[in-house]
Write a protein that holds these residues in place. Structure first.
Motif, PDB file in Angstrom:
ATOM      1  N   GLN A 147       0.835  -1.182   0.000  1.00  0.00           N
ATOM      2  CA  GLN A 147       0.000   0.000   0.000  1.00  0.00           C
ATOM      3  C   GLN A 147       0.886   1.254   0.000  1.00  0.00           C
ATOM      4  N   HIS A 148       0.362   2.318  -0.593  1.00  0.00           N
ATOM      5  CA  HIS A 148       1.073   3.590  -0.634  1.00  0.00           C
ATOM      6  C   HIS A 148       1.038   4.230   0.753  1.00  0.00           C
ATOM      7  N   SER A 149       2.178   4.733   1.208  1.00  0.00           N
ATOM      8  CA  SER A 149       2.256   5.303   2.556  1.00  0.00           C
ATOM      9  C   SER A 149       1.667   6.696   2.646  1.00  0.00           C
ATOM     10  N   GLY A 150       1.450   7.342   1.506  1.00  0.00           N
ATOM     11  CA  GLY A 150       0.965   8.709   1.516  1.00  0.00           C
ATOM     12  C   GLY A 150       2.053   9.751   1.509  1.00  0.00           C
ATOM     13  N   VAL A 151       3.301   9.349   1.566  1.00  0.00           N
ATOM     14  CA  VAL A 151       4.437  10.273   1.529  1.00  0.00           C
ATOM     15  C   VAL A 151       4.952  10.311   0.099  1.00  0.00           C
ATOM     16  N   ALA A 152       4.530  11.318  -0.646  1.00  0.00           N
ATOM     17  CA  ALA A 152       4.914  11.399  -2.055  1.00  0.00           C
ATOM     18  C   ALA A 152       6.401  11.659  -2.233  1.00  0.00           C
ATOM     19  N   ALA A 153       7.017  12.367  -1.280  1.00  0.00           N
ATOM     20  CA  ALA A 153       8.448  12.663  -1.403  1.00  0.00           C
ATOM     21  C   ALA A 153       9.290  11.404  -1.336  1.00  0.00           C
ATOM     22  N   LYS A 154       8.794  10.344  -0.689  1.00  0.00           N
ATOM     23  CA  LYS A 154       9.512   9.072  -0.577  1.00  0.00           C
ATOM     24  C   LYS A 154       8.912   8.005  -1.492  1.00  0.00           C
ATOM     25  N   LYS A 155       8.131   8.412  -2.484  1.00  0.00           N
ATOM     26  CA  LYS A 155       7.561   7.512  -3.484  1.00  0.00           C
ATOM     27  C   LYS A 155       6.685   6.423  -2.858  1.00  0.00           C
ATOM     28  N   GLY A 156       5.990   6.784  -1.802  1.00  0.00           N
ATOM     29  CA  GLY A 156       5.062   5.859  -1.179  1.00  0.00           C
ATOM     30  C   GLY A 156       5.685   4.810  -0.288  1.00  0.00           C
ATOM     31  N   LEU A 157       6.966   4.907   0.026  1.00  0.00           N
ATOM     32  CA  LEU A 157       7.616   3.926   0.883  1.00  0.00           C
ATOM     33  C   LEU A 157       7.278   4.187   2.350  1.00  0.00           C
ATOM     34  N   ARG A 158       7.535   3.187   3.193  1.00  0.00           N
ATOM     35  CA  ARG A 158       7.226   3.271   4.614  1.00  0.00           C
ATOM     36  C   ARG A 158       8.466   3.664   5.410  1.00  0.00           C
ATOM     37  N   GLU A 159       8.247   4.442   6.465  1.00  0.00           N
ATOM     38  CA  GLU A 159       9.339   4.846   7.351  1.00  0.00           C
ATOM     39  C   GLU A 159       9.612   3.737   8.354  1.00  0.00           C
ATOM     40  N   ILE A 160      10.870   3.279   8.390  1.00  0.00           N
ATOM     41  CA  ILE A 160      11.281   2.164   9.243  1.00  0.00           C
ATOM     42  C   ILE A 160      12.467   2.630  10.086  1.00  0.00           C
ATOM     43  N   HIS A 161      12.409   2.386  11.369  1.00  0.00           N
ATOM     44  CA  HIS A 161      13.519   2.682  12.278  1.00  0.00           C
ATOM     45  C   HIS A 161      14.105   1.368  12.785  1.00  0.00           C
ATOM     46  N   HIS A 162      15.443   1.317  12.896  1.00  0.00           N
ATOM     47  CA  HIS A 162      16.135   0.091  13.305  1.00  0.00           C
ATOM     48  C   HIS A 162      17.285   0.439  14.225  1.00  0.00           C
TER      49      HIS A 162
END
Length: 505
Positions: free
Chosen positions: A356-371
């Motif tokens: 699914q699209h994340s809604g962040v157009a600046a990141k091309k729909g990718l998800r933010e992941i912290h590790h």
């Protein structure tokens, strides 16, 4: 000759004879006619006058430091409130620590100092400093230092010059803490090290509302306070610690690796105790009041004085705030989950977010992941719809019983370059197990772990997370096993060929 001396600014140290030879070469290139040079003694006297104060033939580090100074008068930006201006830097600590499996190595010290009070708000020791360590330093600066077992009761904030009762009425976290000020940074000055200019550290400062001010390149005078503070740690603390190596190789002793050395957690505990017991109570020459110029205040006394005019605002951090300070990356959530460096993490909570699209157009729909680079057992995915973090565990967490970071994982990938994820997980577990067991007899284990394997395992355990790894959910039993009643297993006894078979037991 002045040109020849100026060329030695960033070069290696050489003798006067080389400077004179270089002077002749410059004259030969610039003059069309031959120039009659004075005698050798005259050239030496000329060099003594022109090279005064330049360290042209002395220490290369001193020469670079002198050349980096401004040509005119210079000072420092004044700070009149705690946290108004702070400086951060990292440097190798001149102390050997004993990592697991007997590995003796140096560690890096990352510290942050407040300009107004000269307080060391946080100091972290790591085998190699990462961006996550710098972000953790910010969290430690705004978090009170709790009393630890073995510390003297005199180190409590309630027994110091700090206004503990007044602060306790504002911040309940200060009930059982040590005498270290809690300072929220407003502006932090750093150099251009890759740890401090990284995206993760910048994002952490942005999240906490901190203004990050990089210094000029190759200009340590822009952050002279932290440079001097780190040098003071070496002279006031490091030289009294077992395993002190000295600042240079010519000051280093012999066979330090064979002596009694502290482990990394023990040395970190000693450093934290020294900061509270010695540094914060030691009068500082740079902390003088204009009305009492003959008296030097300690960092705690200066903090208590400035607190009367600046006030105190608590900034507690929650568990989600610590996740925000971790390094981030942007990836898509596929049907199999999330794959990072050949590791797959998945959770049932990711089902509505898959493909699914994340809604962040600046990141091309990718998800933010912290590790966490020191703990690969889990990652965190931001759910922007519900404004929360989703904890996603590694699928093969059950194959490794101890926490480890990306350093051990990368080493396992090198050993199994074309292996599957399960094989790499088994290789990482075997690496940590071999290094933990130590060298064995040749007949039992002919292949002894390499020094690099033991170093990777030792650094992994030195930076392992303090929190225990949650157990992954157990797999449901198969249908054929669930419907079958297992019989009682009766073990057989050991056969003894020398025993009497006719004798009753």
């Amino acid at each position: 000759m002045q040109q020849a001396i100026a060329e030695t600014a960033d070069a290696s140290s050489r003798t006067i004879g080389f400077i004179i030879w270089r002077t002749k070469e410059i004259l030969a290139d610039c003059e069309s006619t031959a120039v009659e040079l004075p005698s050798r003694a005259t050239l030496y006297r000329l060099f003594d006058k022109l090279a005064a104060g330049t360290h042209a033939t002395g220490s290369a580090r001193t020469r670079r430091s002198i050349n980096a100074r401004p040509s005119g008068p210079f000072g420092e930006v004044p700070a009149s409130a705690p946290g108004e201006l702070m400086q951060i830097d990292s440097t190798p600590l001149d102390v050997l620590v004993r990592l697991d499996d007997g590995i003796a190595e140096k560690v890096e010290l990352t510290a942050m100092v407040d300009i107004a009070t000269r307080s060391i708000t946080a100091a972290v020791l790591r085998p190699t400093t990462k961006a996550a360590d710098a972000s953790a330093l910010l969290a430690r600066s705004v978090t009170p230092e709790a009393m630890r077992p073995g510390w003297s009761e005199a180190l409590r904030m309630s027994r110091s010059v700090l206004p503990h009762r007044r602060l306790l009425s504002i911040d309940e976290r200060l009930e059982h803490v040590a005498a270290r000020p809690v300072i929220v940074p407003e502006t932090i000055v750093c150099d251009h090290g890759k740890v401090f200019v990284s995206h993760n550290f910048r994002a952490s400062c942005r999240y906490l509302g901190i203004n990050l001010q990089p210094a000029h390149k190759a200009t340590p005078t822009d952050k002279g306070t932290i440079e001097k503070t780190l040098g003071s740690v070496a002279t006031l603390f490091a030289q009294f610690v077992a395993g002190y190596t000295g600042s240079t190789t010519d000051r280093r002793g012999r066979r330090l690796e064979d002596g009694r050395l502290w482990s990394l957690p023990e040395l970190q505990n000693l450093l934290d105790e020294w900061v509270i017991a010695c540094w914060q109570t030691r009068p500082h020459d740079g902390l003088r009041d204009p009305e009492a110029p003959t008296r030097a205040f300690s960092p705690n006394e200066k903090y208590a004085t400035l607190l009367e005019s600046c006030g105190y605002i608590p900034a507690p951090l929650s568990g989600e705030d610590y996740v925000e300070l971790l390094p981030e990356r942007w990836q898509a959530i596929n049907s199999y989950g999330i794959r990072i460096k050949r590791r797959t993490s998945d959770s049932p909570e990711l089902t509505p977010l898959r493909r699914q699209h994340s809604g962040v157009a600046a990141k091309k729909g990718l998800r933010e992941i912290h590790h966490d680079p020191y703990d690969i057992s889990r990652i965190w995915v931001r759910d922007r719809r519900r404004n929360r973090w989703i904890t996603v565990f590694w699928k093969h967490l059950h194959r490794v019983g101890v926490p480890f970071g990306e350093l051990a994982w990368d080493r396992a990938c090198e050993q199994v370059p074309s292996g599957t994820e399960e094989q790499i997980a088994d290789a990482a577990a075997a690496l940590l197990r071999r290094a933990h067991d130590g060298p064995a007899e040749q007949k039992d284990h002919p292949a002894r772990p390499s020094r690099r394997d033991r170093r990777v395992a030792a650094r992994t355990r030195a930076t392992a997370a303090d929190r225990p790894i949650p157990e992954p959910p157990a797999e449901p039993p198969h249908d054929d096993e669930a419907d079958t009643d297992l019989a009682e297993v009766i073990p057989l006894g050991l056969f003894d060929p020398l025993a009497n078979p006719w004798k009753r037991p």
